[in-house]
Design a protein around this motif. Structure first.
Motif, PDB file in Angstrom:
ATOM      1  N   THR A  81     127.070  78.406  89.478  1.00  0.00           N
ATOM      2  CA  THR A  81     127.303  79.450  90.476  1.00  0.00           C
ATOM      3  C   THR A  81     126.852  80.818  89.981  1.00  0.00           C
ATOM      4  O   THR A  81     126.889  81.784  90.741  1.00  0.00           O
ATOM      5  N   GLY A  82     126.444  80.926  88.727  1.00  0.00           N
ATOM      6  CA  GLY A  82     126.066  82.221  88.166  1.00  0.00           C
ATOM      7  C   GLY A  82     124.711  82.696  88.638  1.00  0.00           C
ATOM      8  O   GLY A  82     123.821  81.901  88.937  1.00  0.00           O
ATOM      9  N   THR A  83     124.552  84.002  88.656  1.00  0.00           N
ATOM     10  CA  THR A  83     123.240  84.574  88.962  1.00  0.00           C
ATOM     11  C   THR A  83     122.327  84.533  87.745  1.00  0.00           C
ATOM     12  O   THR A  83     121.101  84.612  87.881  1.00  0.00           O
ATOM     13  N   LEU A  84     122.922  84.412  86.550  1.00  0.00           N
ATOM     14  CA  LEU A  84     122.165  84.271  85.310  1.00  0.00           C
ATOM     15  C   LEU A  84     122.525  82.932  84.678  1.00  0.00           C
ATOM     16  O   LEU A  84     123.654  82.459  84.792  1.00  0.00           O
ATOM     17  N   ARG A 110     116.853  95.988  83.798  1.00  0.00           N
ATOM     18  CA  ARG A 110     115.465  95.737  84.185  1.00  0.00           C
ATOM     19  C   ARG A 110     115.440  94.769  85.369  1.00  0.00           C
ATOM     20  O   ARG A 110     115.133  93.583  85.204  1.00  0.00           O
ATOM     21  N   PRO A 111     115.744  95.267  86.549  1.00  0.00           N
ATOM     22  CA  PRO A 111     115.894  94.378  87.707  1.00  0.00           C
ATOM     23  C   PRO A 111     114.612  93.657  88.102  1.00  0.00           C
ATOM     24  O   PRO A 111     114.680  92.667  88.842  1.00  0.00           O
ATOM     25  N   ALA A 112     113.454  94.097  87.634  1.00  0.00           N
ATOM     26  CA  ALA A 112     112.207  93.413  87.967  1.00  0.00           C
ATOM     27  C   ALA A 112     111.903  92.267  87.013  1.00  0.00           C
ATOM     28  O   ALA A 112     110.946  91.518  87.228  1.00  0.00           O
ATOM     29  N   TYR A 113     112.695  92.129  85.957  1.00  0.00           N
ATOM     30  CA  TYR A 113     112.453  91.082  84.962  1.00  0.00           C
ATOM     31  C   TYR A 113     113.218  89.817  85.328  1.00  0.00           C
ATOM     32  O   TYR A 113     114.346  89.874  85.812  1.00  0.00           O
ATOM     33  N   GLY A 114     112.572  88.679  85.052  1.00  0.00           N
ATOM     34  CA  GLY A 114     113.185  87.407  85.398  1.00  0.00           C
ATOM     35  C   GLY A 114     113.953  86.745  84.272  1.00  0.00           C
ATOM     36  O   GLY A 114     114.793  85.881  84.521  1.00  0.00           O
ATOM     37  N   TRP A 115     113.686  87.137  83.026  1.00  0.00           N
ATOM     38  CA  TRP A 115     114.281  86.426  81.898  1.00  0.00           C
ATOM     39  C   TRP A 115     114.217  87.279  80.636  1.00  0.00           C
ATOM     40  O   TRP A 115     113.469  88.255  80.562  1.00  0.00           O
ATOM     41  N   THR A 116     115.026  86.894  79.670  1.00  0.00           N
ATOM     42  CA  THR A 116     115.008  87.537  78.364  1.00  0.00           C
ATOM     43  C   THR A 116     115.179  86.470  77.290  1.00  0.00           C
ATOM     44  O   THR A 116     115.812  85.437  77.521  1.00  0.00           O
ATOM     45  N   VAL A 117     114.585  86.699  76.124  1.00  0.00           N
ATOM     46  CA  VAL A 117     114.721  85.812  74.975  1.00  0.00           C
ATOM     47  C   VAL A 117     115.089  86.648  73.756  1.00  0.00           C
ATOM     48  O   VAL A 117     115.079  87.881  73.799  1.00  0.00           O
ATOM     49  N   ALA A 118     115.400  85.968  72.661  1.00  0.00           N
ATOM     50  CA  ALA A 118     115.859  86.663  71.462  1.00  0.00           C
ATOM     51  C   ALA A 118     115.462  85.855  70.230  1.00  0.00           C
ATOM     52  O   ALA A 118     115.159  84.658  70.328  1.00  0.00           O
ATOM     53  N   PRO A 119     115.500  86.473  69.061  1.00  0.00           N
ATOM     54  CA  PRO A 119     115.240  85.712  67.835  1.00  0.00           C
ATOM     55  C   PRO A 119     116.287  84.622  67.643  1.00  0.00           C
ATOM     56  O   PRO A 119     117.419  84.722  68.110  1.00  0.00           O
ATOM     57  N   CYS A 120     115.885  83.583  66.923  1.00  0.00           N
ATOM     58  CA  CYS A 120     116.778  82.475  66.594  1.00  0.00           C
ATOM     59  C   CYS A 120     116.927  82.399  65.080  1.00  0.00           C
ATOM     60  O   CYS A 120     115.959  82.643  64.336  1.00  0.00           O
ATOM     61  N   ASP A 167     117.977  81.751  90.122  1.00  0.00           N
ATOM     62  CA  ASP A 167     117.029  81.483  91.212  1.00  0.00           C
ATOM     63  C   ASP A 167     115.637  81.185  90.662  1.00  0.00           C
ATOM     64  O   ASP A 167     114.922  80.340  91.224  1.00  0.00           O
ATOM     65  N   LEU A 168     115.244  81.858  89.595  1.00  0.00           N
ATOM     66  CA  LEU A 168     113.933  81.623  89.005  1.00  0.00           C
ATOM     67  C   LEU A 168     113.865  80.225  88.399  1.00  0.00           C
ATOM     68  O   LEU A 168     112.857  79.518  88.550  1.00  0.00           O
ATOM     69  N   VAL A 169     114.911  79.822  87.707  1.00  0.00           N
ATOM     70  CA  VAL A 169     114.942  78.475  87.118  1.00  0.00           C
ATOM     71  C   VAL A 169     114.787  77.419  88.209  1.00  0.00           C
ATOM     72  O   VAL A 169     114.011  76.464  88.071  1.00  0.00           O
ATOM     73  N   ARG A 170     115.496  77.595  89.295  1.00  0.00           N
ATOM     74  CA  ARG A 170     115.397  76.639  90.398  1.00  0.00           C
ATOM     75  C   ARG A 170     114.002  76.682  91.036  1.00  0.00           C
ATOM     76  O   ARG A 170     113.433  75.648  91.406  1.00  0.00           O
ATOM     77  N   ALA A 241      97.344  80.513  86.648  1.00  0.00           N
ATOM     78  CA  ALA A 241      96.061  80.623  87.355  1.00  0.00           C
ATOM     79  C   ALA A 241      96.232  80.993  88.822  1.00  0.00           C
ATOM     80  O   ALA A 241      95.300  81.517  89.440  1.00  0.00           O
ATOM     81  N   THR A 242      97.400  80.755  89.382  1.00  0.00           N
ATOM     82  CA  THR A 242      97.600  81.127  90.788  1.00  0.00           C
ATOM     83  C   THR A 242      97.622  82.639  90.976  1.00  0.00           C
ATOM     84  O   THR A 242      97.362  83.135  92.075  1.00  0.00           O
ATOM     85  N   GLY A 243      97.958  83.376  89.896  1.00  0.00           N
ATOM     86  CA  GLY A 243      98.072  84.818  90.010  1.00  0.00           C
ATOM     87  C   GLY A 243      99.326  85.275  90.725  1.00  0.00           C
ATOM     88  O   GLY A 243      99.529  86.478  90.935  1.00  0.00           O
ATOM     89  N   TRP A 244     100.193  84.329  91.077  1.00  0.00           N
ATOM     90  CA  TRP A 244     101.409  84.668  91.802  1.00  0.00           C
ATOM     91  C   TRP A 244     102.446  85.230  90.845  1.00  0.00           C
ATOM     92  O   TRP A 244     102.570  84.776  89.708  1.00  0.00           O
ATOM     93  N   HIS A 245     103.210  86.216  91.303  1.00  0.00           N
ATOM     94  CA  HIS A 245     104.213  86.859  90.459  1.00  0.00           C
ATOM     95  C   HIS A 245     105.535  86.939  91.207  1.00  0.00           C
ATOM     96  O   HIS A 245     105.568  87.398  92.364  1.00  0.00           O
ATOM     97  N   TRP A 246     106.586  86.440  90.568  1.00  0.00           N
ATOM     98  CA  TRP A 246     107.922  86.460  91.165  1.00  0.00           C
ATOM     99  C   TRP A 246     108.712  87.642  90.667  1.00  0.00           C
ATOM    100  O   TRP A 246     108.722  87.953  89.475  1.00  0.00           O
ATOM    101  N   THR A 247     109.380  88.314  91.594  1.00  0.00           N
ATOM    102  CA  THR A 247     110.324  89.350  91.216  1.00  0.00           C
ATOM    103  C   THR A 247     111.644  89.056  91.912  1.00  0.00           C
ATOM    104  O   THR A 247     111.673  88.523  93.035  1.00  0.00           O
ATOM    105  N   PRO A 248     112.749  89.386  91.256  1.00  0.00           N
ATOM    106  CA  PRO A 248     114.058  89.107  91.883  1.00  0.00           C
ATOM    107  C   PRO A 248     114.200  89.862  93.197  1.00  0.00           C
ATOM    108  O   PRO A 248     113.745  91.006  93.320  1.00  0.00           O
ATOM    109  N   PRO A 249     114.809  89.244  94.184  1.00  0.00           N
ATOM    110  CA  PRO A 249     115.028  89.958  95.450  1.00  0.00           C
ATOM    111  C   PRO A 249     115.945  91.150  95.241  1.00  0.00           C
ATOM    112  O   PRO A 249     116.851  91.119  94.408  1.00  0.00           O
TER     113      PRO A 249
END
Length: 250
Positions: A81-84, A110-120, A167-170, A241-249
């Motif tokens: 149910t989470g947004t993240l 950063r509302p235009a960003y879809g994801w974040t990662v970090a060092p492991c 939403d991006l994962v789905r 290659a599609t050039g399509w870019h997703w941004t959060p609504p």
């Protein structure tokens, strides 16, 4: 109330550290107004791994026909149910009480960003911590940084450090039906269509132990390794290659 979902697949015999992960998640300090949801999905129907953790309201447990980690995550995702969304494996840990808060703060800022990662950090049996060899510099990641790294055989980050908008994962189809590398494959797809941010602070303690999947002979089979990486890279290249870019609504 905004929610961050942590999703953990687990199979019978692979739950020796699951209660330790429960204690780690229970101690997470989230930003004001946020809540944590932990989805524990057994890859199988024995129910045995689920008994390793209590039943507070913030934990959702489920079982399903055994089919591997990717399938278990997909079944668990149905209850998210989470947004993240963040995946943490049953034998791993988060390095600090503020780890999930850092993920939330990065994406809130950063509302235009879809994801974040970090060092492991690899967590060895003697307690020694070892950083990864290819960590990118903190900040915005170029769109092809992860894809180019995967193509060179030097994938820069660990897939389970990613926190993404659910939403991006789905949208990109979740985890492909691969026997391994499915976390990295999902991350590559997210990176192909949306912007991502590399954090400076570690986001995962990756436990090294003899019974982990990545220590098995099957995981190190050369032909399977080549094939699963090829499948993930080809899929990400096709999306790029599609050039399509997703941004959060908004």
């Amino acid at each position: 109330m905004p929610t961050i979902t942590v999703l953990t697949p687990v199979h019978e015999g692979g739950h020796a550290y699951l209660h330790e992960l429960y204690e780690c998640l229970r101690g997470q300090k989230l930003p004001a107004g946020w809540r944590l949801e932990w989805i524990v999905q057994e890859d199988g129907r024995t129910g045995e791994p689920l008994r390793a953790v209590p039943d507070p309201p913030w934990i959702s447990k489920g079982t399903g026909r055994r089919g591997g980690a990717a399938q278990a995550r997909t079944l668990g995702l149905a209850r998210a149910t989470g947004t993240l969304l963040r995946c943490v494996d049953a034998d791993d840990l988060l390095p600090a009480e503020e780890t999930l808060a850092h993920d939330i703060e990065v994406l809130e800022a950063r509302p235009a960003y879809g994801w974040t990662v970090a060092p492991c950090l690899d967590l060895h049996p003697d307690g020694r911590l070892e950083p990864g060899p290819y960590d990118p510099a903190p900040g915005p990641l170029p769109r092809r940084a992860l894809l180019d790294g995967a193509g060179r055989g030097a994938f820069p980050v660990v897939g389970t450090t990613m926190t993404a908008r659910t939403d991006l994962v789905r949208l990109v189809g979740g985890w492909p039906a691969l026997p391994a590398f499915e976390d990295a494959a999902l991350l590559l797809c997210c990176a192909a269509v949306s912007r991502g941010w590399m954090q400076s602070e570690p986001g995962l303690l990756y436990r090294k132990h003899p019974r982990q999947h990545t220590a098995s002979a099957a995981f190190h089979d050369a032909e399977e390794t080549r094939l699963r990486q090829q499948i993930a890279i080809t899929r990400a290249r096709a999306l790029t290659a599609t050039g399509w870019h997703w941004t959060p609504p908004a």
